[in-house]
Design a protein around this motif. Structure first.
Motif, mmCIF file in Angstrom:
data_model
loop_
_atom_site.group_PDB
_atom_site.id
_atom_site.type_symbol
_atom_site.label_atom_id
_atom_site.label_comp_id
_atom_site.label_asym_id
_atom_site.label_seq_id
_atom_site.Cartn_x
_atom_site.Cartn_y
_atom_site.Cartn_z
ATOM 1 N N ALA A 152 0.839 -1.210 0.000
ATOM 2 C CA ALA A 152 0.000 0.000 0.000
ATOM 3 C C ALA A 152 0.866 1.248 0.000
ATOM 4 O O ALA A 152 2.024 1.218 0.440
ATOM 5 N N ASN A 153 0.301 2.327 -0.493
ATOM 6 C CA ASN A 153 1.009 3.598 -0.456
ATOM 7 C C ASN A 153 0.550 4.396 0.750
ATOM 8 O O ASN A 153 -0.626 4.696 0.893
ATOM 9 N N VAL A 154 1.509 4.727 1.595
ATOM 10 C CA VAL A 154 1.208 5.492 2.800
ATOM 11 C C VAL A 154 0.563 6.823 2.402
ATOM 12 O O VAL A 154 0.952 7.437 1.415
ATOM 13 N N ALA A 155 -0.439 7.218 3.161
ATOM 14 C CA ALA A 155 -1.176 8.484 2.991
ATOM 15 C C ALA A 155 -2.262 8.425 1.931
ATOM 16 O O ALA A 155 -3.061 9.333 1.817
ATOM 17 N N GLY A 175 7.291 8.291 -1.517
ATOM 18 C CA GLY A 175 7.080 8.813 -2.859
ATOM 19 C C GLY A 175 6.448 10.189 -2.869
ATOM 20 O O GLY A 175 6.284 10.840 -1.835
ATOM 21 N N LEU A 176 6.080 10.596 -4.056
ATOM 22 C CA LEU A 176 5.542 11.922 -4.296
ATOM 23 C C LEU A 176 4.305 12.217 -3.443
ATOM 24 O O LEU A 176 4.073 13.358 -3.052
ATOM 25 N N GLN A 177 3.526 11.181 -3.143
ATOM 26 C CA GLN A 177 2.297 11.449 -2.383
ATOM 27 C C GLN A 177 2.618 12.053 -1.020
ATOM 28 O O GLN A 177 1.843 12.838 -0.483
ATOM 29 N N ILE A 178 3.797 11.706 -0.471
ATOM 30 C CA ILE A 178 4.170 12.267 0.830
ATOM 31 C C ILE A 178 4.463 13.768 0.661
ATOM 32 O O ILE A 178 4.009 14.600 1.444
ATOM 33 N N GLY A 179 5.189 14.103 -0.390
ATOM 34 C CA GLY A 179 5.462 15.515 -0.686
ATOM 35 C C GLY A 179 4.170 16.282 -0.871
ATOM 36 O O GLY A 179 4.031 17.422 -0.389
ATOM 37 N N GLN A 180 3.223 15.655 -1.511
ATOM 38 C CA GLN A 180 1.941 16.324 -1.746
ATOM 39 C C GLN A 180 1.211 16.593 -0.436
ATOM 40 O O GLN A 180 0.673 17.671 -0.219
ATOM 41 N N GLU A 239 13.588 16.856 -0.854
ATOM 42 C CA GLU A 239 14.224 17.343 0.379
ATOM 43 C C GLU A 239 13.949 16.400 1.550
ATOM 44 O O GLU A 239 14.798 16.205 2.416
ATOM 45 N N LEU A 240 12.774 15.841 1.557
ATOM 46 C CA LEU A 240 12.444 14.840 2.584
ATOM 47 C C LEU A 240 13.445 13.686 2.492
ATOM 48 O O LEU A 240 14.034 13.274 3.490
ATOM 49 N N GLN A 241 13.640 13.205 1.279
ATOM 50 C CA GLN A 241 14.551 12.070 1.074
ATOM 51 C C GLN A 241 15.994 12.441 1.418
ATOM 52 O O GLN A 241 16.779 11.589 1.818
ATOM 53 N N ALA A 242 16.295 13.740 1.291
ATOM 54 C CA ALA A 242 17.657 14.176 1.610
ATOM 55 C C ALA A 242 17.818 14.440 3.099
ATOM 56 O O ALA A 242 18.904 14.769 3.565
ATOM 57 N N TYR A 267 11.368 4.800 -8.211
ATOM 58 C CA TYR A 267 10.714 3.545 -7.814
ATOM 59 C C TYR A 267 11.604 2.335 -8.111
ATOM 60 O O TYR A 267 11.789 1.445 -7.273
ATOM 61 N N ALA A 268 12.198 2.308 -9.294
ATOM 62 C CA ALA A 268 13.024 1.154 -9.674
ATOM 63 C C ALA A 268 14.294 1.088 -8.819
ATOM 64 O O ALA A 268 14.749 0.001 -8.462
ATOM 65 N N SER A 269 14.843 2.274 -8.480
ATOM 66 C CA SER A 269 16.056 2.261 -7.660
ATOM 67 C C SER A 269 15.744 1.649 -6.300
ATOM 68 O O SER A 269 16.528 0.846 -5.779
ATOM 69 N N THR A 270 14.593 2.022 -5.721
ATOM 70 C CA THR A 270 14.292 1.480 -4.395
ATOM 71 C C THR A 270 14.025 -0.019 -4.476
ATOM 72 O O THR A 270 14.376 -0.757 -3.562
ATOM 73 N N ASP A 271 13.454 -0.471 -5.583
ATOM 74 C CA ASP A 271 13.262 -1.921 -5.692
ATOM 75 C C ASP A 271 14.608 -2.640 -5.763
ATOM 76 O O ASP A 271 14.771 -3.714 -5.181
ATOM 77 N N LEU A 272 15.564 -2.051 -6.457
ATOM 78 C CA LEU A 272 16.904 -2.659 -6.502
ATOM 79 C C LEU A 272 17.531 -2.674 -5.114
ATOM 80 O O LEU A 272 18.099 -3.683 -4.681
ATOM 81 N N GLY A 273 17.414 -1.544 -4.403
ATOM 82 C CA GLY A 273 17.965 -1.463 -3.046
ATOM 83 C C GLY A 273 17.352 -2.531 -2.153
ATOM 84 O O GLY A 273 18.051 -3.199 -1.380
ATOM 85 N N THR A 274 16.042 -2.704 -2.277
ATOM 86 C CA THR A 274 15.349 -3.682 -1.447
ATOM 87 C C THR A 274 15.831 -5.101 -1.752
ATOM 88 O O THR A 274 15.962 -5.926 -0.843
ATOM 89 N N ILE A 275 16.113 -5.367 -3.017
ATOM 90 C CA ILE A 275 16.589 -6.715 -3.354
ATOM 91 C C ILE A 275 17.966 -6.961 -2.723
ATOM 92 O O ILE A 275 18.223 -8.028 -2.156
ATOM 93 N N VAL A 276 18.817 -5.955 -2.779
ATOM 94 C CA VAL A 276 20.141 -6.098 -2.146
ATOM 95 C C VAL A 276 19.968 -6.373 -0.654
ATOM 96 O O VAL A 276 20.612 -7.263 -0.078
ATOM 97 N N GLN A 277 19.063 -5.629 -0.028
ATOM 98 C CA GLN A 277 18.809 -5.836 1.396
ATOM 99 C C GLN A 277 18.292 -7.273 1.652
ATOM 100 O O GLN A 277 18.736 -7.953 2.579
#
Ligand code: ARG
Length: 566
Positions: free
Chosen positions: A125-128, A166-171, A218-221, A312-322
């Motif tokens: 699910a997408n938070v928010a 994701g963007l929905q949080i910024g929104q 900025e949130l992500q940073a 989105y794809a970068s986070t999926d790659l990160g998650t696979i490494v984890q």
């Protein structure tokens, strides 16, 4: 598996007649009024041995009928023009198989050779964002697939993989600030209101859209103010998501989200870099995953935007490494909407190219859309996406209105039935197909519905409770309803194996419904309680007991709980 057993038998019979084939195929009969199983390979034999199919077919059949040892398996083997062999199996064959089911289903299955570890990524699910009807499929399919895997001896690690960065949080943060709200003002009511508002505002207002993207970045940073707001949004939204997922009986070992992948992005970048897989394209950093023989274009995976933001794809790659580090899985399954097929193709290829995990170990278990009667994604009359909680409420109301006495049921029982309504409606469809959501139809106690299955199960339970029985089964079958039920029981393992291999619970759901149908006919035609003949009575109780165990097992595998009464 019953089919495999018959194939082996028939292959042997062909061999005894002088025809040697590497493999032959037996299927369930297309004409159950004529036979139980059929083999359509006569043409194949005729071709190999350069003979006339009719001649060869008739000869084989007459020989098989003459070979003594096959009598105990086959009641009748017939040739049907132009090239079919029709098989009626013997009562002894059926009953032997049923006896073996009583002990342990696993003993008659082709169990996986070794126990493997599967990460099952579902929920997502997408938070928010409010949950709606479309969010149920991943839960139902994901939970059921996980149960089937564990049943067959595998280890599963379930992870909800929330969309939480994701963007929905910024929104939403933009909305909070615009409205002059503080952390303390964020509750589920506010989130339900602000997200749809901001989402449509972003569609029409370019400036707002850019501002929201900036906030997200900025949130992500690590922006402190945004992090604070984000944490509160997470807390409120996850509590709501958990409530809904709990209601649906989903079990997650981990509540990780996209944000957790950020700790691994540097590492991903290094891996990709070391394999020279990163290229620049219009200021962005991408991984080219296209192959020469691609029929459809597979665009590059977008790893980092020109403004430095990950995607989105970068986070999926990160998650696979984890996941590789934490669980070292043999397989990772993603129970996600069909429409994300391309995304997963890109991610899987990038993993393969970089050696993170082989392509074959990654599977996207796509699913279709839940539609309204108009064939478009399900909406309420007023045109919005109904919230999941409201839908549960509506299902309860509809179920209660079906029968006067339903009002008196406990809340707990009603909730179990509502679950069965929603789950069986969903899981009976092959997951990649769309289906039409019709609560009224799904709630009926007759038809292909959850309540029908539960009713059948409880009804058999009642019969069994009233009668004691001794534990054995003779080789006699008493009538058609009896034989139909016993023959159907033989298909269980095939349905289970298919569900497992294809990761598609609908084979089990379909079989469960068919088994319940023959059970119903069985106990309506055969009144056990009044039977004088003790042997007959005991045989029937035996058959019903095994059937009921199968129904119970399947309900569990589909994630459906049983109420105390119906
Ligand atoms: N949050 C995503 C969405 O709503 C689904 C996540 C699926 N899982 C994944 N590992 N990408 O589209």
């Amino acid at each position: 598996m019953i089919i495999e057993k018959l194939e082996e038998l028939l292959k042997n019979a062909f061999y005894k007649c002088g025809y040697e084939l590497e493999s032959i195929k037996v299927i369930k009969s297309n004409r159950p009024d004529l036979c139980d199983y059929q083999c359509d390979d006569v043409f194949k034999i005729a071709k190999v041995y350069r003979k006339n199919p009719i001649e060869i077919g008739e000869m084989i059949v007459s020989e098989i009928n003459n070979i003594e040892e096959f009598n105990k398996y086959f009641d009748k083997v017939e040739f049907a023009r132009p090239g079919f062999i029709n098989i009626i199996v013997s009562d002894e064959f059926i009953n032997n198989y049923i006896r073996s089911m009583e002990k342990d289903i696993k003993a008659i299955m082709n169990m996986p050779e070794k126990s493997e570890t599967f990460v099952v990524d579902f929920g997502g699910a997408n938070v928010a964002k409010p949950l709606h009807v479309g969010h149920m499929r991943t839960i139902m399919v994901g939970e059921s697939v996980s149960r089937i895997l564990r049943f067959l001896g595998h280890k599963t690690v379930t992870d909800v993989h929330l969309g939480d960065y994701g963007l929905q949080i910024g929104q939403v943060i933009y909305g909070v600030k615009r409205d002059g709200k503080t952390v303390d003002d964020i509750d589920i009511k506010y989130l339900d209101k602000i997200y749809p508002e901001m989402s449509s505002l972003c569609k029409s207002d370019e400036e707002v859209r850019e501002e929201c993207a900036l906030i997200t970045k900025e949130l992500q940073a690590g922006n402190e103010e945004y992090q604070k707001l984000w944490k509160k949004i997470m807390e409120v939204s996850i509590a709501d998501i958990k409530k809904n997922y709990d209601y649906l009986g989903a079990n997650f070992d981990y509540w990780y989200g996209e944000s957790d992948a950020y700790d691994y992005l540097e590492e991903v970048e290094k891996i990709l870099e070391s394999k020279s897989l990163l290229t620049e394209s219009n200021g962005a950093i991408v991984v080219n995953v296209a192959k020469e023989d691609d029929k459809k274009e597979v665009p590059p995976l977008l790893f980092k935007k020109s403004n430095g933001a990950y995607l989105y794809a970068s986070t999926d790659l990160g998650t696979i490494v984890q996941r590789m580090k934490d669980f070292n899985p043999d397989h990772i399954l993603y129970v996600v909407d069909n429409r994300q097929g391309l995304h997963f193709e890109q991610v899987f290829r990038a993993c393969d190219l970089s050696g993170i995990i082989p392509y074959e170990s990654l599977e996207h278990l796509g699913y279709g859309t839940v539609n309204g009667e108009d064939g478009k994604p399900y909406k309420t009359r007023s045109g919005d996406n109904p919230k999941l909680e409201g839908l549960f409420e509506k299902a309860r109301e509809i179920f209660i209105s079906k029968k006067e006495s339903n009002k008196d049921m406990s809340r707990e029982d009603i909730d179990k039935i509502v679950n069965s309504i929603l789950k069986f409606a969903d899981l009976q469809n092959s997951r990649e197909k769309d289906y039409v959501f019709d609560l009224n139809k799904f709630s009926d106690v007759s038809g292909k519905t959850g309540p029908y299955i539960l009713y059948t199960y409880l009804r058999i339970n009642k019969i069994l409770k009233e009668e004691g029985m001794e534990y054995n089964l003779t080789n006699k079958i008493y009538n058609k309803a009896d034989r139909d039920l016993r023959l159907k029981m033989l298909d269980y393992v095939d349905a289970l194996e298919l569900s497992y291999r294809e990761r598609k619970p609908h084979y089990l759901a379909e079989y469960l419904y068919n088994l319940c149908t023959v059970c119903n006919i069985f106990y309506q035609t055969n009144h056990i309680s009044g039977l004088e003949d003790k042997v007959n009575k005991n045989d029937w109780l035996y058959v019903l007991t095994i059937s009921n165990n199968l129904i119970k097992e399947m309900l569990y595998l589909l994630g459906i709980e049983v109420p105390t009464i119906m």
